[in-house]
Design a protein around this motif. Structure first.
Motif, PDB file in Angstrom:
ATOM      1  N   LYS A 214       0.811  -1.230   0.000  1.00  0.00           N
ATOM      2  CA  LYS A 214       0.000   0.000   0.000  1.00  0.00           C
ATOM      3  C   LYS A 214       0.838   1.271   0.000  1.00  0.00           C
ATOM      4  O   LYS A 214       0.453   2.271  -0.592  1.00  0.00           O
ATOM      5  N   THR A 215       1.981   1.263   0.680  1.00  0.00           N
ATOM      6  CA  THR A 215       2.723   2.514   0.861  1.00  0.00           C
ATOM      7  C   THR A 215       4.113   2.496   0.226  1.00  0.00           C
ATOM      8  O   THR A 215       4.508   3.463  -0.425  1.00  0.00           O
ATOM      9  N   LEU A 216       4.859   1.409   0.416  1.00  0.00           N
ATOM     10  CA  LEU A 216       6.244   1.409  -0.070  1.00  0.00           C
ATOM     11  C   LEU A 216       6.314   1.225  -1.580  1.00  0.00           C
ATOM     12  O   LEU A 216       7.114   1.877  -2.257  1.00  0.00           O
ATOM     13  N   LYS A 217       5.469   0.369  -2.108  1.00  0.00           N
ATOM     14  CA  LYS A 217       5.485   0.123  -3.567  1.00  0.00           C
ATOM     15  C   LYS A 217       5.236   1.405  -4.361  1.00  0.00           C
ATOM     16  O   LYS A 217       6.006   1.690  -5.296  1.00  0.00           O
ATOM     17  N   PRO A 218       4.225   2.204  -4.012  1.00  0.00           N
ATOM     18  CA  PRO A 218       4.037   3.454  -4.770  1.00  0.00           C
ATOM     19  C   PRO A 218       5.240   4.396  -4.680  1.00  0.00           C
ATOM     20  O   PRO A 218       5.549   5.099  -5.648  1.00  0.00           O
ATOM     21  N   VAL A 219       5.929   4.407  -3.539  1.00  0.00           N
ATOM     22  CA  VAL A 219       7.118   5.262  -3.403  1.00  0.00           C
ATOM     23  C   VAL A 219       8.238   4.738  -4.310  1.00  0.00           C
ATOM     24  O   VAL A 219       8.900   5.510  -5.018  1.00  0.00           O
ATOM     25  N   LEU A 220       8.429   3.424  -4.297  1.00  0.00           N
ATOM     26  CA  LEU A 220       9.470   2.834  -5.151  1.00  0.00           C
ATOM     27  C   LEU A 220       9.136   3.031  -6.631  1.00  0.00           C
ATOM     28  O   LEU A 220      10.027   3.273  -7.452  1.00  0.00           O
ATOM     29  N   GLN A 221       7.862   2.970  -6.969  1.00  0.00           N
ATOM     30  CA  GLN A 221       7.444   3.216  -8.362  1.00  0.00           C
ATOM     31  C   GLN A 221       7.748   4.655  -8.769  1.00  0.00           C
ATOM     32  O   GLN A 221       8.271   4.913  -9.854  1.00  0.00           O
ATOM     33  N   LYS A 222       7.439   5.583  -7.866  1.00  0.00           N
ATOM     34  CA  LYS A 222       7.694   6.998  -8.155  1.00  0.00           C
ATOM     35  C   LYS A 222       9.201   7.232  -8.342  1.00  0.00           C
ATOM     36  O   LYS A 222       9.630   7.972  -9.233  1.00  0.00           O
ATOM     37  N   PHE A 223       9.979   6.579  -7.494  1.00  0.00           N
ATOM     38  CA  PHE A 223      11.444   6.649  -7.610  1.00  0.00           C
ATOM     39  C   PHE A 223      11.882   6.138  -8.978  1.00  0.00           C
ATOM     40  O   PHE A 223      12.577   6.836  -9.729  1.00  0.00           O
ATOM     41  N   ALA A 224      11.470   4.929  -9.321  1.00  0.00           N
ATOM     42  CA  ALA A 224      11.894   4.329 -10.594  1.00  0.00           C
ATOM     43  C   ALA A 224      11.424   5.172 -11.778  1.00  0.00           C
ATOM     44  O   ALA A 224      12.174   5.374 -12.745  1.00  0.00           O
ATOM     45  N   ASP A 225      10.217   5.695 -11.703  1.00  0.00           N
ATOM     46  CA  ASP A 225       9.680   6.497 -12.809  1.00  0.00           C
ATOM     47  C   ASP A 225      10.438   7.812 -12.974  1.00  0.00           C
ATOM     48  O   ASP A 225      10.486   8.381 -14.067  1.00  0.00           O
ATOM     49  N   GLY A 226      11.046   8.294 -11.888  1.00  0.00           N
ATOM     50  CA  GLY A 226      11.741   9.582 -11.941  1.00  0.00           C
ATOM     51  C   GLY A 226      13.191   9.486 -12.383  1.00  0.00           C
ATOM     52  O   GLY A 226      13.858  10.509 -12.535  1.00  0.00           O
ATOM     53  N   VAL A 227      13.688   8.271 -12.568  1.00  0.00           N
ATOM     54  CA  VAL A 227      15.110   8.096 -12.886  1.00  0.00           C
ATOM     55  C   VAL A 227      15.275   7.692 -14.351  1.00  0.00           C
ATOM     56  O   VAL A 227      14.571   6.814 -14.846  1.00  0.00           O
ATOM     57  N   ASN A 228      16.235   8.339 -15.003  1.00  0.00           N
ATOM     58  CA  ASN A 228      16.394   8.182 -16.452  1.00  0.00           C
ATOM     59  C   ASN A 228      17.413   7.111 -16.823  1.00  0.00           C
ATOM     60  O   ASN A 228      18.328   7.361 -17.593  1.00  0.00           O
ATOM     61  N   GLY A 229      17.277   5.913 -16.269  1.00  0.00           N
ATOM     62  CA  GLY A 229      18.197   4.845 -16.625  1.00  0.00           C
ATOM     63  C   GLY A 229      17.807   3.576 -15.911  1.00  0.00           C
ATOM     64  O   GLY A 229      16.930   3.584 -15.045  1.00  0.00           O
ATOM     65  N   PRO A 230      18.475   2.462 -16.265  1.00  0.00           N
ATOM     66  CA  PRO A 230      18.102   1.178 -15.660  1.00  0.00           C
ATOM     67  C   PRO A 230      18.465   1.101 -14.183  1.00  0.00           C
ATOM     68  O   PRO A 230      19.529   1.567 -13.772  1.00  0.00           O
ATOM     69  N   MET A 231      17.561   0.501 -13.409  1.00  0.00           N
ATOM     70  CA  MET A 231      17.807   0.342 -11.977  1.00  0.00           C
ATOM     71  C   MET A 231      17.464  -1.079 -11.528  1.00  0.00           C
ATOM     72  O   MET A 231      16.594  -1.740 -12.081  1.00  0.00           O
ATOM     73  N   ILE A 232      18.176  -1.500 -10.480  1.00  0.00           N
ATOM     74  CA  ILE A 232      17.968  -2.810  -9.864  1.00  0.00           C
ATOM     75  C   ILE A 232      17.532  -2.585  -8.420  1.00  0.00           C
ATOM     76  O   ILE A 232      18.162  -1.815  -7.699  1.00  0.00           O
ATOM     77  N   LEU A 233      16.470  -3.261  -8.009  1.00  0.00           N
ATOM     78  CA  LEU A 233      15.987  -3.158  -6.628  1.00  0.00           C
ATOM     79  C   LEU A 233      16.403  -4.401  -5.843  1.00  0.00           C
ATOM     80  O   LEU A 233      16.053  -5.519  -6.207  1.00  0.00           O
ATOM     81  N   HIS A 234      17.183  -4.197  -4.783  1.00  0.00           N
ATOM     82  CA  HIS A 234      17.554  -5.312  -3.904  1.00  0.00           C
ATOM     83  C   HIS A 234      16.857  -5.161  -2.556  1.00  0.00           C
ATOM     84  O   HIS A 234      16.967  -4.117  -1.903  1.00  0.00           O
ATOM     85  N   VAL A 235      16.146  -6.192  -2.156  1.00  0.00           N
ATOM     86  CA  VAL A 235      15.561  -6.208  -0.815  1.00  0.00           C
ATOM     87  C   VAL A 235      16.064  -7.468  -0.118  1.00  0.00           C
ATOM     88  O   VAL A 235      16.058  -8.556  -0.691  1.00  0.00           O
ATOM     89  N   CYS A 236      16.524  -7.303   1.127  1.00  0.00           N
ATOM     90  CA  CYS A 236      17.148  -8.402   1.861  1.00  0.00           C
ATOM     91  C   CYS A 236      16.113  -9.378   2.421  1.00  0.00           C
ATOM     92  O   CYS A 236      14.950  -9.032   2.590  1.00  0.00           O
ATOM     93  N   GLY A 237      16.597 -10.559   2.742  1.00  0.00           N
ATOM     94  CA  GLY A 237      15.769 -11.553   3.434  1.00  0.00           C
ATOM     95  C   GLY A 237      14.956 -12.397   2.465  1.00  0.00           C
ATOM     96  O   GLY A 237      15.175 -12.374   1.254  1.00  0.00           O
ATOM     97  N   ASP A 238      14.025 -13.156   3.034  1.00  0.00           N
ATOM     98  CA  ASP A 238      13.136 -13.974   2.198  1.00  0.00           C
ATOM     99  C   ASP A 238      11.996 -13.086   1.704  1.00  0.00           C
ATOM    100  O   ASP A 238      11.040 -12.817   2.432  1.00  0.00           O
ATOM    101  N   VAL A 239      12.131 -12.614   0.471  1.00  0.00           N
ATOM    102  CA  VAL A 239      11.144 -11.678  -0.084  1.00  0.00           C
ATOM    103  C   VAL A 239       9.999 -12.395  -0.802  1.00  0.00           C
ATOM    104  O   VAL A 239       9.220 -11.751  -1.500  1.00  0.00           O
ATOM    105  N   SER A 240       9.893 -13.703  -0.595  1.00  0.00           N
ATOM    106  CA  SER A 240       8.805 -14.447  -1.268  1.00  0.00           C
ATOM    107  C   SER A 240       7.439 -13.782  -1.111  1.00  0.00           C
ATOM    108  O   SER A 240       6.690 -13.684  -2.086  1.00  0.00           O
ATOM    109  N   PRO A 241       7.075 -13.296   0.109  1.00  0.00           N
ATOM    110  CA  PRO A 241       5.732 -12.697   0.247  1.00  0.00           C
ATOM    111  C   PRO A 241       5.545 -11.397  -0.549  1.00  0.00           C
ATOM    112  O   PRO A 241       4.405 -10.992  -0.773  1.00  0.00           O
ATOM    113  N   ILE A 242       6.645 -10.731  -0.942  1.00  0.00           N
ATOM    114  CA  ILE A 242       6.483  -9.452  -1.655  1.00  0.00           C
ATOM    115  C   ILE A 242       7.066  -9.505  -3.072  1.00  0.00           C
ATOM    116  O   ILE A 242       7.216  -8.466  -3.728  1.00  0.00           O
ATOM    117  N   LEU A 243       7.361 -10.712  -3.525  1.00  0.00           N
ATOM    118  CA  LEU A 243       8.034 -10.855  -4.825  1.00  0.00           C
ATOM    119  C   LEU A 243       7.254 -10.191  -5.957  1.00  0.00           C
ATOM    120  O   LEU A 243       7.816  -9.448  -6.772  1.00  0.00           O
TER     121      LEU A 243
END
Ligand code: ZN
Length: 336
Positions: A214-243
């Protein structure tokens, strides 16, 4: 196909002659600090040392890219956090937070990109490009907006606001996101080909998947949309629930740890939306394992369809060069 073309294509999910092998997370190791004379903590602030140490991983280990800097505190420091610069084998960490009391006085530095270590990082990008030429990819690392926001507020307050003060939580995330966009675009302008963004505080270990959605994904989307090049998102731990949510954050690629047990399953689930980097265990295989263990884990990742073969998380500084070489060798053997 040169290394840079290969990485950029692989991140987009386009066809490549072989899967690139490199590190999208922290890359420096003590063995190379000793060889080059470019050591932590100086290499976090000195552009020449920062560049020398990054290029050493490419030259000595055969990793198919150069990556710097080596911490998640450059932007946090420029935004007002106090930093402990660590030691030769311990990363810098945030020790003081500018906004633990609330969001009423948030203030962006007038000259953010000229503040703290940011000019040194920009200079290092240019030195690395001069050293490796145009055919080797340069990867810039930086903390993501969630981790930055938690550093600005302190993790304790950040967690508290996420539950009790949702408006403040949103405000500090947006503030952090604006800074991340400006910094990431500046890294690309300084010569980085890819921006790699570890955002450990977004992990399900710390934040509920529902909050991510609800909250972090829209922020990360806004970040990615504002950057003019390829980006990689790394999140630590078992991210299966948010994959699937991570795949929806508009980043070119996601980087996952071996804690996601089923890589082939993850590929099947999100492979049509995003590519995946990883997932050779940094602590258990690259640091603690032998070359045979590295080759086994790397080969398994390739068989399971990894798009960029890489350590699952930041490389531990005491990792031996021989194990990183073994990861590269495993990729070569896979295509032999
Ligand atoms: Zn990680």
């Amino acid at each position: 196909m040169n290394m840079k073309e290969r990485l950029l294509k692989a991140l987009k999910g386009e066809e490549v002659d072989k899967v690139p092998v490199l590190s999208v997370t922290q890359t420096a190791i003590v063995e190379l600090m000793d060889q080059t004379g470019a050591a932590w903590p100086e290499a976090h602030s000195d552009a020449q040392k920062m560049a020398d140490l990054a290029v050493a991983s490419y030259e000595a280990c055969g990793l198919e890219g150069v990556r710097a800097p080596y911490c998640l505190t450059v932007l946090a420091e420029a935004m007002g956090c106090e930093i402990n610069m660590g030691t030769k084998n311990r990363q810098p960490s945030v020790t003081g937070h500018p906004y633990p009391k609330g969001v009423d006085n948030l203030a962006m530095p007038d000259d953010l990109l000229g503040t703290g270590r940011i000019p040194a990082v920009m200079e290092a990008m240019k030195i690395m490009r001069e050293k490796v030429g145009d055919e080797v990819p340069i990867i810039a690392g930086m903390e993501g907006p969630v981790t930055l926001a938690s550093d600005l507020a302190s993790v304790k307050k950040f967690m508290k606001w996420s539950i009790k003060k949702p408006e403040d939580f949103q405000t500090i995330l947006d503030f952090a996101c604006d800074a991340c966009i400006a910094y990431a675009n500046a890294l690309l302008e300084a010569g980085a080909d890819v921006v790699s963004v570890p955002d450990p505080v977004a992990s399900p270990d710390l934040m509920a998947p529902d909050t991510f959605d609800k909250t972090l994904k829209p922020v990360l989307q806004k970040f990615a949309d504002g950057v003019n090049g390829p980006m990689i998102l790394h999140v630590c731990g078992d991210v299966s629930p948010i994959l699937e949510m991570m795949a929806d954050c508009h980043f070119e690629s996601i980087s996952i740890e071996e804690k996601v047990k089923d890589l082939a399953g993850a590929k099947a689930k999100v492979g049509d939306k995003v590519t995946i980097c990883g997932n050779v265990s940094s602590p258990f295989v690259l640091l603690a394992g032998d070359e045979a263990a590295v080759k086994e884990a790397a080969t398994k990742a390739l068989e399971d369809g990894i798009d960029v073969l890489a350590p699952g998380c930041g490389i531990a500084p005491d990792t031996p060069v021989s194990n990183l070489k073994a990861m590269v060798q495993a990729r070569d053997d896979y295509y032999a």
